[in-house]
Design a protein around this motif. Structure first.
Motif, short mmCIF file in Angstrom:
data_model
loop_
_atom_site.label_atom_id
_atom_site.label_comp_id
_atom_site.label_asym_id
_atom_site.label_seq_id
_atom_site.Cartn_x
_atom_site.Cartn_y
_atom_site.Cartn_z
N GLY A 1 3.20 -20.72 42.70
CA GLY A 1 2.69 -20.11 43.93
C GLY A 1 1.18 -20.21 43.87
O GLY A 1 0.62 -20.94 43.06
N PRO A 2 0.47 -19.46 44.74
CA PRO A 2 -1.00 -19.45 44.63
C PRO A 2 -1.41 -19.07 43.22
O PRO A 2 -0.99 -18.05 42.69
CB PRO A 2 -1.39 -18.38 45.66
CG PRO A 2 -0.27 -18.37 46.64
CD PRO A 2 0.97 -18.62 45.83
N SER A 3 -2.21 -19.93 42.59
CA SER A 3 -2.53 -19.74 41.17
C SER A 3 -3.98 -20.10 40.89
O SER A 3 -4.57 -20.96 41.56
CB SER A 3 -1.63 -20.61 40.29
OG SER A 3 -0.26 -20.38 40.56
N GLU A 4 -4.55 -19.47 39.88
CA GLU A 4 -5.86 -19.83 39.39
C GLU A 4 -5.72 -21.00 38.41
O GLU A 4 -4.74 -21.07 37.65
CB GLU A 4 -6.52 -18.64 38.68
CG GLU A 4 -6.80 -17.45 39.58
CD GLU A 4 -7.92 -17.73 40.57
OE1 GLU A 4 -8.75 -18.62 40.30
OE2 GLU A 4 -7.94 -17.07 41.63
N LEU A 5 -6.72 -21.89 38.42
CA LEU A 5 -6.66 -23.05 37.53
C LEU A 5 -6.53 -22.64 36.07
O LEU A 5 -5.76 -23.23 35.31
CB LEU A 5 -7.91 -23.92 37.71
CG LEU A 5 -8.04 -25.13 36.79
CD1 LEU A 5 -6.86 -26.08 36.98
CD2 LEU A 5 -9.36 -25.86 37.04
N VAL A 6 -7.26 -21.60 35.66
CA VAL A 6 -7.23 -21.18 34.27
C VAL A 6 -5.82 -20.74 33.86
O VAL A 6 -5.38 -20.97 32.72
CB VAL A 6 -8.26 -20.05 34.02
CG1 VAL A 6 -7.91 -18.79 34.82
CG2 VAL A 6 -8.35 -19.72 32.54
N ASP A 7 -5.09 -20.13 34.80
CA ASP A 7 -3.72 -19.70 34.49
C ASP A 7 -2.78 -20.89 34.38
O ASP A 7 -1.90 -20.94 33.51
CB ASP A 7 -3.22 -18.74 35.58
CG ASP A 7 -4.01 -17.44 35.63
OD1 ASP A 7 -4.48 -16.98 34.57
OD2 ASP A 7 -4.19 -16.89 36.74
N LEU A 8 -2.96 -21.86 35.27
CA LEU A 8 -2.13 -23.06 35.21
C LEU A 8 -2.38 -23.83 33.92
O LEU A 8 -1.45 -24.35 33.30
CB LEU A 8 -2.42 -23.97 36.41
CG LEU A 8 -1.99 -23.44 37.79
CD1 LEU A 8 -2.42 -24.40 38.88
CD2 LEU A 8 -0.49 -23.21 37.85
N GLN A 9 -3.63 -23.91 33.49
CA GLN A 9 -3.95 -24.61 32.26
C GLN A 9 -3.35 -23.90 31.05
O GLN A 9 -2.82 -24.53 30.14
CB GLN A 9 -5.47 -24.73 32.11
CG GLN A 9 -6.11 -25.69 33.09
CD GLN A 9 -7.61 -25.75 32.97
OE1 GLN A 9 -8.27 -24.74 32.68
NE2 GLN A 9 -8.18 -26.92 33.18
N ARG A 10 -3.44 -22.58 31.06
CA ARG A 10 -2.91 -21.80 29.93
C ARG A 10 -1.40 -21.93 29.81
O ARG A 10 -0.85 -22.05 28.71
CB ARG A 10 -3.30 -20.33 30.10
CG ARG A 10 -2.84 -19.42 28.95
CD ARG A 10 -2.99 -17.96 29.32
NE ARG A 10 -2.14 -17.61 30.46
CZ ARG A 10 -2.56 -16.94 31.52
NH1 ARG A 10 -3.82 -16.55 31.63
NH2 ARG A 10 -1.71 -16.66 32.51
N ASP A 11 -0.71 -21.93 30.94
CA ASP A 11 0.75 -21.92 30.93
C ASP A 11 1.36 -23.28 31.29
O ASP A 11 2.53 -23.36 31.64
CB ASP A 11 1.26 -20.88 31.93
CG ASP A 11 0.79 -19.47 31.60
OD1 ASP A 11 0.60 -19.18 30.41
OD2 ASP A 11 0.58 -18.68 32.54
N ALA A 12 0.56 -24.33 31.19
CA ALA A 12 1.01 -25.64 31.68
C ALA A 12 2.31 -26.11 31.04
O ALA A 12 3.19 -26.62 31.73
CB ALA A 12 -0.09 -26.68 31.46
N ALA A 13 2.46 -25.94 29.74
CA ALA A 13 3.67 -26.42 29.07
C ALA A 13 4.91 -25.71 29.61
O ALA A 13 5.93 -26.36 29.92
CB ALA A 13 3.56 -26.23 27.57
N ARG A 14 4.86 -24.39 29.73
CA ARG A 14 6.01 -23.64 30.23
C ARG A 14 6.31 -24.00 31.68
O ARG A 14 7.47 -24.21 32.05
CB ARG A 14 5.75 -22.14 30.09
CG ARG A 14 6.87 -21.27 30.68
CD ARG A 14 6.56 -19.79 30.53
NE ARG A 14 5.35 -19.40 31.24
CZ ARG A 14 5.29 -19.16 32.54
NH1 ARG A 14 6.37 -19.31 33.30
NH2 ARG A 14 4.16 -18.78 33.11
N LEU A 15 5.27 -24.07 32.49
CA LEU A 15 5.47 -24.37 33.91
C LEU A 15 6.02 -25.79 34.11
O LEU A 15 6.87 -26.02 34.98
CB LEU A 15 4.15 -24.20 34.66
CG LEU A 15 3.59 -22.77 34.71
CD1 LEU A 15 2.18 -22.77 35.29
CD2 LEU A 15 4.51 -21.86 35.50
N LEU A 16 5.53 -26.71 33.31
CA LEU A 16 6.01 -28.09 33.41
C LEU A 16 7.48 -28.17 33.02
O LEU A 16 8.29 -28.85 33.67
CB LEU A 16 5.16 -29.00 32.52
CG LEU A 16 5.46 -30.50 32.52
CD1 LEU A 16 5.39 -31.07 33.93
CD2 LEU A 16 4.46 -31.22 31.62
#
Length: 394
Positions: free
Chosen positions: A352-367
């Motif tokens: 959903g709407p997300s901050e870049l820093v959060d996406l980078q931190r959780d990239a493996a799980r989200l992917l």
């Protein structure tokens, strides 16, 4: 179900291997008995050496050399298990990231440090050297590369020129007598994804100089210096590089190696995908091919990894029914444009709407989560056609 995962790195978050393994974990969560193969991939720019070393089953080697401004730095290069092939990234020693801590000095920036990496590859016995051209901080026409390999750039008084493209205006002679003894014995390959010429409005200085700290006057000076460099190269080798497409890449770095060592320019993504073994994996067939990168946009389907993977799938008859799906941090391309490129769908890892820093931190799980959802959809549909009806734009 057979799934081939060929995902580029997510810069600032995941290496190509980490991204691939995360996606593979999602596939296995959806279909535990799936036959999943991860192929590390890159487009010939930054991250290619790590990708190929991974594919070759080796580790990167580290060498103390100099950065683009002549300061000591540690840089890496890769070597195949049999020692026959080597890969060097110009960005490792002579890239912009290494000089971001100081004001950029476009006229002084040199590829000398990368030349030392090339010499190390020759010393180690490589018979084929791949130089990846993305991310350079230099506009010296590859002069530093040759100096690092033992050549001398002399002024009218027979004195060595200082490093940097700005000094080439005073170049009188190129002395190749001290060139590395193996330099002419190996095959030189240059991974290049642009078609810019060396000189003029579309050339190395005009197009790429500003991002390397060159002001308007610097661009004029560097373009004139590169013209002098091309003239001396032609006087020395008989090769005119000024009309060759792609020679303007990386501040004109190809000019030196094309003229002196008969280097060949090649599109980066297809070259790396072939080296990494993607065609061989696709020849075994696939129900689903997952690819992607940090940002999927129009550039992704113009010679980048996504484009290369889609083309490779289309060219392999064993994958005629395979779904090609992009997983990316950001999706900014229309479904129609993706379809034109042979991609069935693209999904963002953002929940959903997300901050870049959060996406980078959780990239493996989200992917992994997105890969799981895509795999469940394809497996439940019993094949790939259903995917074409659920294209997603984030």
């Amino acid at each position: 179900m057979r799934v081939v995962v060929a995902v580029d790195s997510f810069k600032g978050s995941l290496s190509t291997r980490e991204a691939g393994e995360a996606a593979a974990a999602g596939v296995r969560a959806a279909v535990p008995d799936a036959d999943v193969v991860v192929v590390p991939v890159a487009d010939g720019g930054e991250g290619t050496a790590e990708c190929l070393a991974d594919a070759w089953g080796t580790s990167l080697r580290t060498l103390t050399t100099t950065d683009a401004l002549g300061r000591p730095c540690a840089a890496t290069w890769g070597r195949s298990a049999d020692g026959a092939r080597a890969v060097v990234e110009i960005a490792s020693a002579s890239g912009l990231p290494g000089v971001q801590d100081v004001p950029l000095r476009a006229r002084e920036a040199s590829t000398l440090g990368t030349g030392a990496l090339l010499a190390a590859a020759l010393d180690a016995g490589a018979r084929e050297v791949l130089l990846c051209l993305g991310g350079s901080a230099t506009t010296d026409g590859g002069a530093g590369l040759l100096v690092g390999l033992g050549a001398r750039l002399l002024d009218a008084d027979g004195q060595d020129l200082p490093p940097g493209g700005g000094a080439l205006a005073r170049l009188a002679r190129l002395d190749l007598s001290g060139l590395h003894p193996r330099a002419g014995e190996v095959r030189w390959r240059l991974a290049c994804d642009v078609t810019n010429p060396l000189l003029g409005p579309g050339g190395a200085a005009a197009v790429y100089g500003p991002q390397k700290g060159a002001g308007t006057r610097d661009v004029e000076v560097l373009d004139a210096c590169l013209a002098r460099w091309a003239a001396v190269l032609q006087e020395t080798t008989g090769v005119d590089v000024t009309g060759l497409p792609g020679v303007g890449a990386a501040g004109g770095a190809p000019a030196a190696l094309v003229a002196v060592l008969d280097a060949g320019l090649e599109a980066g993504a297809p070259l790396v995908l072939a080296e990494a073994g993607l065609p061989q994996q696709l020849s075994r067939g696939a129900d689903l091919v997952l690819t992607g990168e940090g940002s999927c946009d129009d550039q992704s389907v113009q010679g980048k990894v996504v484009d290369g993977v889609a083309r490779a799938v289309r060219e392999e008859s064993a994958c005629a029914a395979a779904a090609v799906v992009v997983l990316a941090g950001r999706v900014a391309i229309s479904p129609a444009r993706l379809a034109e490129a042979g991609v069935d769908a693209a999904f963002s890892i953002a929940p959903g709407p997300s901050e870049l820093v959060d996406l980078q931190r959780d990239a493996a799980r989200l992917l992994a989560d997105v890969a799981e959802r895509v795999t469940r959809l394809v497996s439940r549909a019993g094949g790939s056609p259903a995917v074409r009806d659920v294209q997603h734009e984030a």
